[in-house]
Design an enzyme around this catalytic site. Structure first.
Site, PDB file in Angstrom:
ATOM      1  N   HIS A 102       0.854  -1.184   0.000  1.00 22.96           N
ATOM      2  CA  HIS A 102       0.000   0.000   0.000  1.00 22.96           C
ATOM      3  C   HIS A 102       0.891   1.235   0.000  1.00 22.96           C
ATOM      4  O   HIS A 102       1.823   1.328   0.804  1.00 22.96           O
ATOM      5  CB  HIS A 102      -0.899  -0.001   1.240  1.00 22.96           C
ATOM      6  CG  HIS A 102      -2.054   0.939   1.141  1.00 22.96           C
ATOM      7  ND1 HIS A 102      -1.903   2.305   1.161  1.00 22.96           N
ATOM      8  CD2 HIS A 102      -3.388   0.706   1.021  1.00 22.96           C
ATOM      9  CE1 HIS A 102      -3.087   2.866   1.060  1.00 22.96           C
ATOM     10  NE2 HIS A 102      -4.007   1.925   0.968  1.00 22.96           N
TER      11      HIS A 102
ATOM     12  N   ARG B 176      -6.537  10.039   0.115  1.00 21.86           N
ATOM     13  CA  ARG B 176      -6.230  10.572  -1.224  1.00 21.86           C
ATOM     14  C   ARG B 176      -7.490  10.772  -2.052  1.00 21.86           C
ATOM     15  O   ARG B 176      -7.576  11.709  -2.850  1.00 21.86           O
ATOM     16  CB  ARG B 176      -5.251   9.646  -1.948  1.00 21.86           C
ATOM     17  CG  ARG B 176      -3.827   9.767  -1.406  1.00 21.86           C
ATOM     18  CD  ARG B 176      -2.863   8.809  -2.093  1.00 21.86           C
ATOM     19  NE  ARG B 176      -3.077   7.443  -1.654  1.00 21.86           N
ATOM     20  CZ  ARG B 176      -3.262   6.399  -2.455  1.00 21.86           C
ATOM     21  NH1 ARG B 176      -3.282   6.566  -3.773  1.00 21.86           N
ATOM     22  NH2 ARG B 176      -3.438   5.190  -1.966  1.00 21.86           N
TER      23      ARG B 176
END
Length: 532
Positions: A319, A339
């Site tokens: 990740h 994000r």
């Protein structure tokens, strides 16, 4: 929190460039650029991290060295004795693993009339499901469709996914979310009761359904309650150490070990569902992990010894946004939802160097390149890191958005006096997901009759890279699928004499290949003991 002078100087550059970075979106990479970036920087392409499997159904293929060491290890039955004539548990369906996939499978098998039992080496809910934050994908909005979801999943997996598994994932996705909603999952909804959805990396539509940033915990809470309400037996703190077959080659249960007393038990079953989860606690290539404590690839070891095949065992998901500072939460997941709400990835000089919603493998590779090759990272306790500019979220969406949509993230950082509404946070890729796993068909069954697999232990659904939100979806779709399939399958099953002959045969194959080991597997738990 005591930021270093270098961190503070870099943070000032990030703050000075924030408004410009909000207005300027880094361009998306071309397919050729992505391929070149991955081959140069993604850990899956580091040849020194892999070796060749020498025995079994995947002989000749590569695997991470840490996994290979367990595939070539001795069975735990070399240290203990299992009496197959003394049956401690006798059920129709044995579910090994108490996370989202195992719980979903148990619920559906029970509802279909099968006698089901869950066995788990920790407690029910101690699983990566509990730690998932961002949400669950499902194409259930007017401007979306399973076909569009299918294309996103295939593209994200570099078109290496098994098409039939992806088709099941996306077509049953809306029903999976509806099922969870009706069970009582508290999804984010607007004032009219409509589910709020957002984008994830690599998605062409807003189809991420969330419960703040507690999505996995909320789903697991609901599934655990349903298991307990239905009265499904759960044997906690008990690990499967080998699968059992009958004389006809059918999977017929498992040898179990009580994690506290080390007592050996035998469970006989007409079908077995492996839902043992991932492998983050293997710390492949020395990476930190966002995974729960028991994620040690147990299911892959058990299934492979029993004759099942692995698929894409050489691909893991790192990740892109694991916590890099402070040291106390090193490797902890910083959800992709940060994000998707607008925070951008920024280097030491305040430059947004990659689009924030590239697929996870591309995003991670870009961060590694920025730190290792371009030398534009910030020095953190465990090496170089880059910024995730979280104050952008409230600037874009209004004050209070981050606190409302990301309460768990905010709480985690506030413990260390870092207010991510006001200052950016340092991140670096963390080992997050086992893309590969055990090969199954559309009914969740392996090439070993009676052995089914669901959840993160499965290979092929996500190809060589998983998109955000599809793991919570696959544990529900394929967990439910496994439960229904096993309930159907066991109706006409008559088991023969139980045997562990396959364990001896595998040990002989290792010896014939000249492989000798002084360790045992499955690993069960990581070893963090300090030794002088």
């Amino acid at each position: 929190m005591n930021f270093t002078p270098e961190m503070l100087a870099s943070m000032a550059k990030v703050e000075a460039a924030r408004e410009a970075n909000i207005a300027l979106e880094p361009r998306r990479m071309t397919a050729e650029e992505k391929d070149a970036l991955l081959k140069a920087y993604h850990p899956d392409y580091r040849q020194d991290g892999f070796d060749i499997i020498k025995v079994g159904g995947n002989a000749g293929q590569k695997a991470p060295k840490e996994l290979l060491a367990l595939l070539e290890a001795n069975s735990r039955l070399t240290q203990v004795t299992a009496n197959l004539d003394k049956i401690d548990y006798d059920v129709d369906v044995l579910v090994i693993g108490g996370g989202g996939a195992g719980s979903s499978a148990a619920i559906e098998a029970h509802n279909a009339g099968a006698n089901v039992m869950i066995v788990t080496k920790l407690r029910i809910g101690d699983a990566n499901t509990m730690m998932a934050e961002g949400g669950i994908q499902a194409a259930d909005k007017e401007n979306d469709s399973p076909a569009q979801h299918y294309l996103d999943v295939m593209g994200g997996g570099h078109y290496t996914n098994r098409p039939e598994l992806v088709a099941k994932l996306v077509t049953e996705g809306p029903g999976a979310v509806k099922w969870l909603n009706e069970l009582g999952v508290e999804f984010d909804k607007d004032e009219n009761g409509n589910m709020i959805t957002t984008h994830g990396g690599g998605t062409s539509r807003k189809r991420m359904h969330a419960a703040a940033d507690y999505s996995g915990a909320e789903i697991m809470r609901t599934l655990r309650d349903e298991v307990l309400n239905l009265g499904i037996p759960v044997v906690d703190f008990t690990a499967a150490i080998e699968l059992i077959k009958d004389e006809n080659g059918r999977c017929a249960g498992a040898v179990l070990m009580n994690m506290e007393t080390k007592q050996i038990l035998v469970a006989r079953a007409k079908a077995v569902i492996l839902a043992t989860g991932g492998a983050g606690r293997m710390h492949y290539q020395g990476f930190p992990t966002s995974n729960h404590y028991g994620a040690t690839a147990d299911g892959l070891i058990l299934a492979y010894r029993a004759g099942a095949k692995l698929l894409y065992q050489d691909t893991l998901q790192y990740h892109p946004t694991g916590a890099a500072f402070p040291n106390q939460i090193y490797g902890a997941l910083v959800t992709e939802k940060v994000r998707s709400l607008g925070a951008k990835v920024i280097n030491r000089d305040g430059v947004a160097f990659v689009h924030p919603l590239e697929t996870r493998d591309v995003e991670a590779a870009a961060v590694i390149r920025e730190c290792d090759d371009r030398k534009l990272g910030v020095e953190a306790p465990n090496g170089q890191a880059v910024w995730l500019d979280t104050p952008m979220i409230d600037m874009i969406h209004g004050a209070g958005t981050l606190e409302k949509r990301l309460p768990a993230m905010l709480r985690m950082y506030m413990k260390y006096d870092i207010d991510m509404r006001k200052v950016p946070i340092l991140i670096y890729p963390t080992l997050h997901y086992q893309n590969g796993g055990i090969e199954i068909d559309v009914n969740d069954e392996t090439c070993v009759p009676g052995l089914f697999v669901a959840g993160e232990a499965v290979g092929g659904i996500h190809g060589r890279n998983r998109l955000m939100g599809n793991s919570l979806l696959d544990i529900i779709v394929f967990g439910r699928n496994a439960g229904k399939a096993t309930a159907r399958a066991v109706k006409d099953v008559h088991l023969g004499k139980l045997t562990l002959k396959h364990v001896d045969e595998y040990a002989k194959a290792l010896a014939d290949a000249g492989i000798h080991s002084d360790i045992v597997s499955p690993k069960l738990l990581p070893d963090y003991a300090r030794r002088v």
